[in-house]
Design a protein around this motif. Structure first.
Motif, mmCIF file in Angstrom:
data_model
loop_
_atom_site.group_PDB
_atom_site.id
_atom_site.type_symbol
_atom_site.label_atom_id
_atom_site.label_comp_id
_atom_site.label_asym_id
_atom_site.label_seq_id
_atom_site.Cartn_x
_atom_site.Cartn_y
_atom_site.Cartn_z
ATOM 1 N N CYS A 1 5.402 22.973 3.943
ATOM 2 C CA CYS A 1 6.493 22.353 3.088
ATOM 3 C C CYS A 1 6.963 23.148 1.925
ATOM 4 O O CYS A 1 7.981 22.848 1.261
ATOM 5 C CB CYS A 1 5.737 20.975 2.528
ATOM 6 N N MET B 1 -4.415 15.575 8.539
ATOM 7 C CA MET B 1 -4.511 15.714 7.025
ATOM 8 C C MET B 1 -5.579 15.036 6.435
ATOM 9 O O MET B 1 -6.096 13.957 6.855
ATOM 10 C CB MET B 1 -3.273 15.177 6.468
ATOM 11 N N GLY C 1 -5.964 13.796 3.184
ATOM 12 C CA GLY C 1 -5.011 13.339 1.952
ATOM 13 C C GLY C 1 -5.688 13.447 0.640
ATOM 14 O O GLY C 1 -4.670 14.107 -0.185
ATOM 15 N N ARG C 2 -6.973 13.271 0.423
ATOM 16 C CA ARG C 2 -7.409 13.355 -0.835
ATOM 17 C C ARG C 2 -7.373 15.050 -1.490
ATOM 18 O O ARG C 2 -7.044 15.048 -2.604
ATOM 19 C CB ARG C 2 -8.694 12.802 -0.974
ATOM 20 N N LEU D 1 3.787 8.572 5.947
ATOM 21 C CA LEU D 1 4.344 9.430 5.025
ATOM 22 C C LEU D 1 5.600 10.129 5.529
ATOM 23 O O LEU D 1 6.322 10.621 4.455
ATOM 24 C CB LEU D 1 3.059 10.502 4.816
ATOM 25 N N TRP E 1 0.781 -1.200 0.095
ATOM 26 C CA TRP E 1 -0.051 -0.119 0.152
ATOM 27 C C TRP E 1 0.805 1.343 0.176
ATOM 28 O O TRP E 1 0.594 2.182 -0.954
ATOM 29 C CB TRP E 1 -0.832 0.016 1.098
ATOM 30 N N ARG F 1 -2.381 5.666 10.629
ATOM 31 C CA ARG F 1 -1.845 5.034 9.433
ATOM 32 C C ARG F 1 -1.737 6.147 8.299
ATOM 33 O O ARG F 1 -1.190 5.921 7.310
ATOM 34 C CB ARG F 1 -2.284 3.668 9.049
ATOM 35 N N ASN F 2 -2.965 6.901 8.491
ATOM 36 C CA ASN F 2 -3.003 8.086 7.275
ATOM 37 C C ASN F 2 -1.850 8.998 7.227
ATOM 38 O O ASN F 2 -1.754 9.396 6.146
ATOM 39 C CB ASN F 2 -4.438 8.933 7.695
ATOM 40 N N ARG G 1 0.897 3.536 -3.267
ATOM 41 C CA ARG G 1 0.348 5.058 -3.067
ATOM 42 C C ARG G 1 1.127 6.380 -2.927
ATOM 43 O O ARG G 1 0.686 7.231 -2.904
ATOM 44 C CB ARG G 1 -0.666 5.152 -1.736
#
Ligand code: UT7
Length: 311
Positions: free
Chosen positions: A112, A199, A201-202, A156, A32, A151-152, A36
Motif C-alpha cells: 500500500c 492479515m 488486523g490488530r 476491506l 460493523w 470476513r476479516n 470499524r
C-alpha cells in the motif's frame, strides 16, 4: 526548478459492491463495517478488466491533465501487488498501449506504500535532470487476491487505479520533503498466502496508527513548516479510524482530509493517487496548497511526502 506533480488522474470500475451485498456472502453487517472501517461501498472490476486496464484509464487522464502524450514520457513506474502477470510488467503493457516508445518501464512493489515509493523514485530522476516526464501509477485489482469467504479481509478491499505525471515545476512548488521506511520484521502481519491476502488486523492497525502521524509530522518539519501550515492531508485510505488518528495528531479539521475510503474501500497502492486526483478535481487541493501524502502497507512499508501543489 523542483520535482513536482504536473497532472493527476484516476479510474474506478463501475460496479459497486455495498456492505449489504457482503452481508449476503459472509457473516458480517453494515453497522460493523461502517463503525470499524468507515467503508460503505467499494468498486469491483469485471472479469474482463485487469490491473493494466485500470492503470491505462488512470494514466491517460493524468497525461491529459499534465498536457503530455505518450511520446513525452521518459519512464513509467507502476506500483502494484496485483499485476496482470509477473512479467511482462504492467508498466510494459502501459508503455505499449500509451505509445510511450522512448520510455523505460518497471513495476515496483511496496504494497500500500508503493505509490509513495514510486513518486520518491521519480523525484530522483527529475532532480538529477536525467528525465523530464515520469508516469507513476498505483493500480490494483485486489478482488482477485481477496478470499471472499474471509470476513476479516473481504470487507476491506476494492479495485481501482490512480496516476500522476512527475516533472519539473517552479522552485516554490513541488516535493519539499519525503520519508520512506520499512520494517521487514512485521511482514508476518500482512501478506499474500498462496492465493489470498492474509492479515493480522490488530497488529497492522497498531503499526499504522503510530506510523501515519509520525511520518506526516516528520515530512512537514523537514520541509520547514509546522502542522498548522498543512492545507490538506491525503492518507492511505485503509480505515477511517487510522486516518482520524493521523488527522487528530496534526490537528487538521475534518474537511481538510481526503476520505474516499467510504466509497472505494482500501485500494492499496491506488488509494493515495485516487484520493489526490479527486481532491484536485473537486477543488479541495488548490494551487500553492501545502499537502501531505502518507501511506503504510504490507512489508511493512511506509512513506510520506510534503509538497506544494501546482506547477
Ligand atoms: O492497507 C493496509 C491494510 N490493512 C489495514 O489497514 C488493516 C488495519 N486494521 C484494521 O483496519 C482493523 O484491525 C480491522 C478493521 C481489520 C478490524 O477492526 P478491529 O477493531 O481491530 O476488530 P478486531 O480484529 O479486534 O475484531 C473484533 C471482532 C472479532 O470478533 P471477536 O473475536 O471479538 O468475537 C472479529 O472476529 O470483530 C469480528 N469481525 C467481524 N465482525 C463482523 C472481524 N471482521 C468482521 C466483519 N464483520 N467483517
Amino acid at each position: 526548478m523542483r520535482a513536482g506533480i504536473i497532472g493527476a488522474g484516476h479510474y474506478v470500475p463501475d460496479k459497486i459492491v455495498t456492505n449489504a451485498d457482503l452481508e449476503k456472502i459472509v457473516d458480517t453487517n453494515d453497522e460493523w463495517i461502517r463503525t470499524r472501517t468507515g467503508i460503505e461501498e467499494r468498486r469491483i472490476a469485471e472479469d474482463t478488466m485487469d490491473t493494466s486496464d485500470m492503470a491505462y484509464e488512470a494514466a491517460i487522464r493524468a497525461m491529459e491533465a499534465a498536457n503530455i502524450t505518450g511520446a513525452d514520457i521518459d519512464l513509467i513506474l507502476v506500483a502494484t501487488v496485483t499485476p496482470d502477470t509477473p512479467f511482462p510488467t504492467v508498466s510494459c503493457m502501459l508503455q505499449d498501449r500509451l505509445g510511450a516508445t522512448k520510455a523505460a518501464a518497471m513495476d515496483l512493489s511496496a504494497a500500500c506504500a508503493g505509490f509513495m515509493y514510486g513518486v520518491v523514485t521519480a523525484k530522483q530522476f527529475i532532480d538529477t535532470a536525467v528525465y523530464k516526464n515520469i508516469l507513476v501509477v498505483g493500480a490494483e485489482k485486489l478482488s482477485k487476491i481477496t478470499d471472499w469467504t474471509d470476513r476479516n479481509t473481504c470487507v476491506l478491499f476494492g479495485d481501482g487505479a490512480g496516476a500522476v505525471v512527475v516533472g519539473e515545476v517552479s522552485d516554490d512548488k513541488g516535493i519539499l520533503s519525503f520519508e520512506l521506511g520499512a520494517d521487514g520484521s512485521g511482514g508476518k502481519h500482512l501478506y499474500q498466502d498462496k492465493d489470498f491476502i492474509s492479515m493480522n488486523g490488530r497488529e497492522v492497525f497498531k503499526f499504522a496508527v503510530r506510523q501515519m502521524p509520525e511520518s506526516s509530522l516528520h515530512v512537514v518539519e523537514k520541509a520547514g513548516y509546522t502542522k498548522e501550515d498543512v492545507d490538506y492531508l491525503i492518507p492511505h485510505q485503509a480505515n477511517i479510524r487510522i486516518m482520524e488518528a493521523a488527522r487528530n495528531k496534526l490537528g487538521i479539521p475534518v474537511e481538510k482530509m481526503a476520505t474516499s475510503v467510504k466509497r472505494f474501500g482500501n485500494t492499496s497502492s491506488a488509494s493515495i493517487p485516487i484520493a489526490l486526483s479527486e481532491a484536485v478535481q473537486n477543488g479541495d487541493v488548490k494551487d500553492g496548497n501545502l499537502i501531505v501524502l502518507v501511506g503504510f502497507g504490507g512489508g511493512l512499508t511506509w512513506g510520506a511526502i510534503a509538497m506544494k501543489w501546482g506547477r
